[in-house]
Write a protein that holds these residues in place. Structure first.
Motif, PDB file in Angstrom:
ATOM      1  N   ILE A  41       9.437 -62.800 -21.906  1.00  0.00           N
ATOM      2  CA  ILE A  41       9.678 -64.018 -22.680  1.00  0.00           C
ATOM      3  C   ILE A  41       8.888 -63.903 -23.978  1.00  0.00           C
ATOM      4  O   ILE A  41       7.667 -63.767 -23.968  1.00  0.00           O
ATOM      5  CB  ILE A  41       9.271 -65.281 -21.904  1.00  0.00           C
ATOM      6  CG1 ILE A  41      10.065 -65.385 -20.599  1.00  0.00           C
ATOM      7  CG2 ILE A  41       9.531 -66.526 -22.752  1.00  0.00           C
ATOM      8  CD1 ILE A  41       9.490 -64.647 -19.433  1.00  0.00           C
ATOM      9  N   ASN A  42       9.592 -63.919 -25.098  1.00  0.00           N
ATOM     10  CA  ASN A  42       8.996 -63.755 -26.422  1.00  0.00           C
ATOM     11  C   ASN A  42       8.763 -65.124 -27.056  1.00  0.00           C
ATOM     12  O   ASN A  42       9.713 -65.875 -27.304  1.00  0.00           O
ATOM     13  CB  ASN A  42       9.927 -62.943 -27.318  1.00  0.00           C
ATOM     14  CG  ASN A  42      10.143 -61.527 -26.820  1.00  0.00           C
ATOM     15  OD1 ASN A  42       9.632 -60.572 -27.391  1.00  0.00           O
ATOM     16  ND2 ASN A  42      10.924 -61.373 -25.756  1.00  0.00           N
ATOM     17  N   LEU A  43       7.498 -65.442 -27.319  1.00  0.00           N
ATOM     18  CA  LEU A  43       7.130 -66.730 -27.917  1.00  0.00           C
ATOM     19  C   LEU A  43       6.491 -66.498 -29.284  1.00  0.00           C
ATOM     20  O   LEU A  43       5.580 -65.675 -29.421  1.00  0.00           O
ATOM     21  CB  LEU A  43       6.133 -67.462 -27.017  1.00  0.00           C
ATOM     22  CG  LEU A  43       6.654 -67.927 -25.653  1.00  0.00           C
ATOM     23  CD1 LEU A  43       5.489 -68.267 -24.739  1.00  0.00           C
ATOM     24  CD2 LEU A  43       7.571 -69.124 -25.811  1.00  0.00           C
ATOM     25  N   SER A  44       6.967 -67.225 -30.276  1.00  0.00           N
ATOM     26  CA  SER A  44       6.403 -67.094 -31.622  1.00  0.00           C
ATOM     27  C   SER A  44       5.130 -67.927 -31.738  1.00  0.00           C
ATOM     28  O   SER A  44       5.121 -69.116 -31.416  1.00  0.00           O
ATOM     29  CB  SER A  44       7.418 -67.556 -32.668  1.00  0.00           C
ATOM     30  OG  SER A  44       6.804 -67.624 -33.944  1.00  0.00           O
ATOM     31  N   TRP A  45       4.058 -67.288 -32.207  1.00  0.00           N
ATOM     32  CA  TRP A  45       2.820 -67.988 -32.563  1.00  0.00           C
ATOM     33  C   TRP A  45       2.796 -68.229 -34.072  1.00  0.00           C
ATOM     34  O   TRP A  45       1.871 -68.776 -34.610  1.00  0.00           O
ATOM     35  CB  TRP A  45       1.628 -67.147 -32.138  1.00  0.00           C
ATOM     36  CG  TRP A  45       0.782 -67.733 -31.046  1.00  0.00           C
ATOM     37  CD1 TRP A  45      -0.547 -68.019 -31.130  1.00  0.00           C
ATOM     38  CD2 TRP A  45       1.166 -68.111 -29.722  1.00  0.00           C
ATOM     39  NE1 TRP A  45      -1.004 -68.533 -29.934  1.00  0.00           N
ATOM     40  CE2 TRP A  45       0.027 -68.604 -29.055  1.00  0.00           C
ATOM     41  CE3 TRP A  45       2.372 -68.090 -29.014  1.00  0.00           C
ATOM     42  CZ2 TRP A  45       0.058 -69.061 -27.739  1.00  0.00           C
ATOM     43  CZ3 TRP A  45       2.408 -68.536 -27.713  1.00  0.00           C
ATOM     44  CH2 TRP A  45       1.264 -69.022 -27.093  1.00  0.00           C
ATOM     45  N   GLY A  46       3.858 -67.773 -34.764  1.00  0.00           N
ATOM     46  CA  GLY A  46       3.981 -67.916 -36.212  1.00  0.00           C
ATOM     47  C   GLY A  46       4.940 -66.871 -36.744  1.00  0.00           C
ATOM     48  O   GLY A  46       4.895 -65.713 -36.338  1.00  0.00           O
ATOM     49  N   GLY A  47       5.851 -67.268 -37.629  1.00  0.00           N
ATOM     50  CA  GLY A  47       6.833 -66.323 -38.141  1.00  0.00           C
ATOM     51  C   GLY A  47       8.101 -66.323 -37.298  1.00  0.00           C
ATOM     52  O   GLY A  47       8.339 -67.203 -36.470  1.00  0.00           O
ATOM     53  N   ARG A  48       8.921 -65.277 -37.490  1.00  0.00           N
ATOM     54  CA  ARG A  48      10.254 -65.249 -36.896  1.00  0.00           C
ATOM     55  C   ARG A  48      10.594 -63.839 -36.420  1.00  0.00           C
ATOM     56  O   ARG A  48      10.199 -62.851 -37.033  1.00  0.00           O
ATOM     57  CB  ARG A  48      11.277 -65.708 -37.942  1.00  0.00           C
ATOM     58  CG  ARG A  48      12.682 -65.958 -37.462  1.00  0.00           C
ATOM     59  CD  ARG A  48      13.479 -66.630 -38.582  1.00  0.00           C
ATOM     60  NE  ARG A  48      14.836 -66.950 -38.208  1.00  0.00           N
ATOM     61  CZ  ARG A  48      15.863 -66.128 -38.348  1.00  0.00           C
ATOM     62  NH1 ARG A  48      15.665 -64.918 -38.882  1.00  0.00           N
ATOM     63  NH2 ARG A  48      17.076 -66.485 -37.993  1.00  0.00           N
ATOM     64  N   ASN A  49      11.353 -63.769 -35.321  1.00  0.00           N
ATOM     65  CA  ASN A  49      11.778 -62.489 -34.758  1.00  0.00           C
ATOM     66  C   ASN A  49      13.249 -62.621 -34.372  1.00  0.00           C
ATOM     67  O   ASN A  49      13.613 -63.488 -33.582  1.00  0.00           O
ATOM     68  CB  ASN A  49      10.930 -62.158 -33.518  1.00  0.00           C
ATOM     69  CG  ASN A  49      11.407 -60.911 -32.792  1.00  0.00           C
ATOM     70  OD1 ASN A  49      12.202 -60.140 -33.317  1.00  0.00           O
ATOM     71  ND2 ASN A  49      10.921 -60.724 -31.581  1.00  0.00           N
ATOM     72  N   LEU A  50      14.101 -61.773 -34.919  1.00  0.00           N
ATOM     73  CA  LEU A  50      15.521 -61.774 -34.577  1.00  0.00           C
ATOM     74  C   LEU A  50      15.754 -60.695 -33.531  1.00  0.00           C
ATOM     75  O   LEU A  50      15.626 -59.499 -33.812  1.00  0.00           O
ATOM     76  CB  LEU A  50      16.376 -61.516 -35.809  1.00  0.00           C
ATOM     77  CG  LEU A  50      17.890 -61.619 -35.595  1.00  0.00           C
ATOM     78  CD1 LEU A  50      18.282 -63.041 -35.212  1.00  0.00           C
ATOM     79  CD2 LEU A  50      18.650 -61.175 -36.843  1.00  0.00           C
ATOM     80  N   ILE A  51      16.085 -61.112 -32.294  1.00  0.00           N
ATOM     81  CA  ILE A  51      16.299 -60.178 -31.190  1.00  0.00           C
ATOM     82  C   ILE A  51      17.799 -60.004 -30.971  1.00  0.00           C
ATOM     83  O   ILE A  51      18.534 -60.981 -30.846  1.00  0.00           O
ATOM     84  CB  ILE A  51      15.659 -60.677 -29.883  1.00  0.00           C
ATOM     85  CG1 ILE A  51      14.159 -60.928 -30.073  1.00  0.00           C
ATOM     86  CG2 ILE A  51      15.881 -59.669 -28.760  1.00  0.00           C
ATOM     87  CD1 ILE A  51      13.486 -61.494 -28.825  1.00  0.00           C
TER      88      ILE A  51
END
Length: 334
Positions: free
Chosen positions: A80-90
């Protein structure tokens, strides 16, 4: 000054992108990692890894350039990928999810993903070992899980249950800053850390997956027809026996055709398929528990649980668990 995330578990704090890639690959999955622009240069990277038995937290952050990460192997756990800041396109095949403060991304076993990480991206991976999460689901359902769990890839953190789960993860991160907190109890050897079971249950209830309907039925007191229950009880008690559809139907008190229909409507697979998956699960458990020097062989275990055609068994095992039975036997116990 803001305290570093999982500071006690830091493994990398440098300006070397390759060191970042190696440390994350070791904790998660091997991957290629390059700046998205030729002139891009990472200025700072850090990684922290907190192993808690069946659950692990892997925190990573980078500054200075957007990054393109391509997994070179399929994952064999739930991530499970959680953002702590910024953005990630999976991206996984035709599925795509943008991870940001409002949305988490879930990668399930057998998936091979590509990620595009924004500059100054900070991410927490919540990793559950596949065997542990599927066994936990079996405890909630009180029966064998006959296929891998497949979560909906995008997790909306604005939904009440998902938001509660995400807050619990943040509470765990804070708890791990305290050596005497619950995060320090049990853990790395036997997987009994109290946070693991709580977060596994929460995830299975909060995020839609291919067993959600069955969980809802069990929570709301819905029951399968008695013939199905009798047949399942027999399979679970003695999967090594010669359990033909005719014998199961006789034990259940219905015709074979009726039992097939009941299984299709209430279990989702035919009785023969359910029996095979239970047998595979028993073999998998025994191979995982085997110790070096026990003299255990794949063939003897497969035969003991009712598989008479070993090559056919090996193919079904590979399809179910993503690895050959011999690989499971060679792995460390637990």
């Amino acid at each position: 000054m803001t305290r570093p995330v999982l500071e006690r578990f830091s493994v990398v704090d440098a300006d070397d992108l390759d060191e970042f890639r190696v440390s994350v690959s070791r904790a998660l999955t091997p991957h290629r990692l390059v700046p998205m622009e030729r002139t891009g240069r990472v200025e700072r990277v850090s990684v922290a890894v907190a192993p808690l038995g069946a659950l692990s937290l892997v925190y990573g952050e980078h500054r200075g350039a957007a990054l393109d990460a391509t997994l070179t192997e399929q994952v064999d756990y739930y991530d499970i990928n959680l953002s702590w800041g910024g953005r990630n396109l999976i991206t996984c095949g035709d599925d795509e999810v943008a991870v940001d403060p409002h949305t988490a991304g879930i990668i399930s076993p057998r998936m091979q993903a590509r990620m595009r990480l924004s500059d100054d991206y900070r991410q927490l991976h919540v990793r559950f070992e596949r065997h542990a999460l599927e066994r936990h689901l079996e405890q909630l359902l009180d029966r064998t899980v006959v296929a891998p769990i497949r979560f909906r890839m995008a997790m909306d953190l604005r939904g009440p249950a998902a938001a509660s789960w995400a807050r619990a993860v943040r509470l765990l991160v804070e708890d791990l800053d305290e050596p005497l907190g619950l995060g320090g109890v049990g853990g790395a050897v036997d997987g009994t850390n109290p946070w693991s079971g709580f977060l596994m249950t929460g995830l299975l209830l909060a995020q839609p997956h291919n067993y959600s309907d069955q969980l809802a039925e069990r929570r709301h007191g819905a029951h399968r027809p008695a013939p199905v229950k009798r047949a399942i009880d027999l399979i679970e008690a003695h999967p090594e026996d010669e359990l033909t559809v005719e014998r199961l139907a006789a034990e259940a008190g219905v015709s074979p055709r009726s039992l097939q229909r009941h299984f299709r409507d209430h279990v989702g697979v035919a009785p023969r398929q359910y029996l095979q998956q239970v047998r595979l699960a028993r073999v998998h458990d025994e191979l995982r528990a085997a110790l070096p020097g026990d003299g255990v062989t794949v063939t003897e275990v497969a035969l003991r649980w009712g598989f008479t055609h070993v090559p056919r068994f090996a193919g079904a095992y590979l399809d179910r668990y993503g690895e050959a039975p011999s690989a499971t036997l060679r792995a460390l116990p637990g």
